[in-house]
Design an enzyme around this catalytic site. Structure first.
Site, PDB file in Angstrom:
ATOM      1  N   GLY A   1      30.776  27.696  57.417  1.00  0.00           N
ATOM      2  CA  GLY A   1      31.014  27.049  56.154  1.00  0.00           C
ATOM      3  C   GLY A   1      30.343  27.152  55.031  1.00  0.00           C
TER       4      GLY A   1
ATOM      5  CD  GLN B   1      25.490  25.245  51.597  1.00  0.00           C
ATOM      6  OE1 GLN B   1      26.843  25.326  51.960  1.00  0.00           O
ATOM      7  NE2 GLN B   1      24.729  25.718  52.633  1.00  0.00           N
TER       8      GLN B   1
ATOM      9  CB  CYS C   1      22.442  23.830  56.657  1.00  0.00           C
ATOM     10  SG  CYS C   1      23.088  23.649  54.901  1.00  0.00           S
ATOM     11  CG  LEU C   2      24.923  29.578  56.050  1.00  0.00           C
ATOM     12  CD1 LEU C   2      25.828  30.165  55.354  1.00  0.00           C
ATOM     13  CD2 LEU C   2      24.236  30.526  56.908  1.00  0.00           C
TER      14      LEU C   2
ATOM     15  CG  HIS D   1      27.607  20.627  57.490  1.00  0.00           C
ATOM     16  ND1 HIS D   1      26.409  20.555  58.321  1.00  0.00           N
ATOM     17  CD2 HIS D   1      27.259  21.411  56.346  1.00  0.00           C
ATOM     18  CE1 HIS D   1      25.354  21.263  57.690  1.00  0.00           C
ATOM     19  NE2 HIS D   1      26.131  21.978  56.567  1.00  0.00           N
ATOM     20  CD  GLU D   2      29.820  23.675  54.799  1.00  0.00           C
ATOM     21  OE1 GLU D   2      29.648  23.553  53.555  1.00  0.00           O
ATOM     22  OE2 GLU D   2      29.557  24.082  55.956  1.00  0.00           O
TER      23      GLU D   2
ATOM     24  CG  HIS E   1      26.775  21.350  51.479  1.00  0.00           C
ATOM     25  ND1 HIS E   1      25.236  21.195  51.446  1.00  0.00           N
ATOM     26  CD2 HIS E   1      26.696  22.051  52.983  1.00  0.00           C
ATOM     27  CE1 HIS E   1      24.827  21.995  52.582  1.00  0.00           C
ATOM     28  NE2 HIS E   1      25.566  22.305  53.353  1.00  0.00           N
TER      29      HIS E   1
HETATM   30 NI    NI Z   1      25.278  23.234  55.194  1.00  0.00          NI
END
Ligand code: NI
Length: 173
Positions: free
Chosen positions: A46, A51, A95-96, A137-138, A141
C-alpha cells in the site's frame, strides 16, 4: 510510469491532513499509476499520496501476496470508512516511510470503504484480513497519521530516533 521518491519519517508532509480530490484530472491519474509503480518497486502492499509528497486524498493498494497469483491493483480517491467491525485484528505493521521497523497494531478486523476509482466512478467494498488492515493504515496516512502513532510514546520515540539516524546517514552518503 515513474517510480517516485518515498519520504522517510520524520517529515512534516507526513503529518498533514490531506484535502479531498475535487476532480480526477489526467495528472492525478498519472500520480496514481506512479504510486502503484513505486509501491510494487519498493516492494510494498500500500502507498498513500503524502508518502510521495503529494498532499491529496489518494491511496493505492495490492495485498495479493501469493506467488504467481494475479495482481489486484486498487486506486482509491477520497476513500472513506463507512463501517468498522467490533472484532479486531493485530498485525505486525510496517511502512515504506519507516523502513525496516515493525510493530503490532490493533485495528478493526473488517471495514467497509467507499471511494472514487480512477474513472471517478463510486466504488464500495467490504475488506477483511490484510486488506482491512492495509486500507486503514493508508487512510491514516492521508489524515497525517502513521502506524507508530498507535504505539506507546516510548516505542514511537525509539523508532523516530532510528529514522532520524537513517536520514542523517542517507544525507551523508
Ligand atoms: Ni505506511
Amino acid at each position: 510510469m515513474t517510480v517516485r521518491n518515498i519520504l522517510i519519517h520524520p517529515d512534516p508532509r507526513l503529518k498533514k491532513v490531506c484535502p479531498p480530490v475535487a476532480q480526477i484530472t489526467p495528472e492525478l491519474r498519472t500520480l496514481a499509476d506512479d504510486m502503484l509503480q513505486t509501491m510494487y518497486d519498493a516492494p510494498g502492499i500500500g502507498l498513500a499520496a503524502p508518502q510521495v509528497g503529494e498532499l491529496v486524498r489518494l491511496i493505492v493498494m495490492d495485498c495479493i501476496k501469493e506467488e504467481g497469483a494475479a495482481p489486484r491493483p486498487l486506486i482509491l480517491f477520497n476513500p472513506e470508512i463507512t463501517w468498522t467491525s467490533e472484532d479486531t485484528n493485530i498485525y505486525d505493521e510496517g511502512c515504506l516511510s519507516i523502513p525496516d521497523q515493525y510493530a503490532e497494531v490493533e485495528r478493526p478486523a473488517e471495514v467497509k470503504v467507499r471511494w472514487l476509482d480512477a474513472d471517478g466512478a463510486p466504488q464500495q467494498e467490504h475488506f477483511d484480513g490484510l486488506w482491512a488492515t492495509c486500507v486503514q493504515h493508508e487512510i491514516d496516512h492521508i489524515n497525517g497519521k502513521l502506524f507508530i502513532d498507535h504505539l506507546k510514546p516510548l516505542k514511537r520515540q525509539m523508532i523516530t530516533r532510528r529514522m532520524q539516524k537513517l536520514k542523517r546517514e542517507r544525507a551523508r552518503a
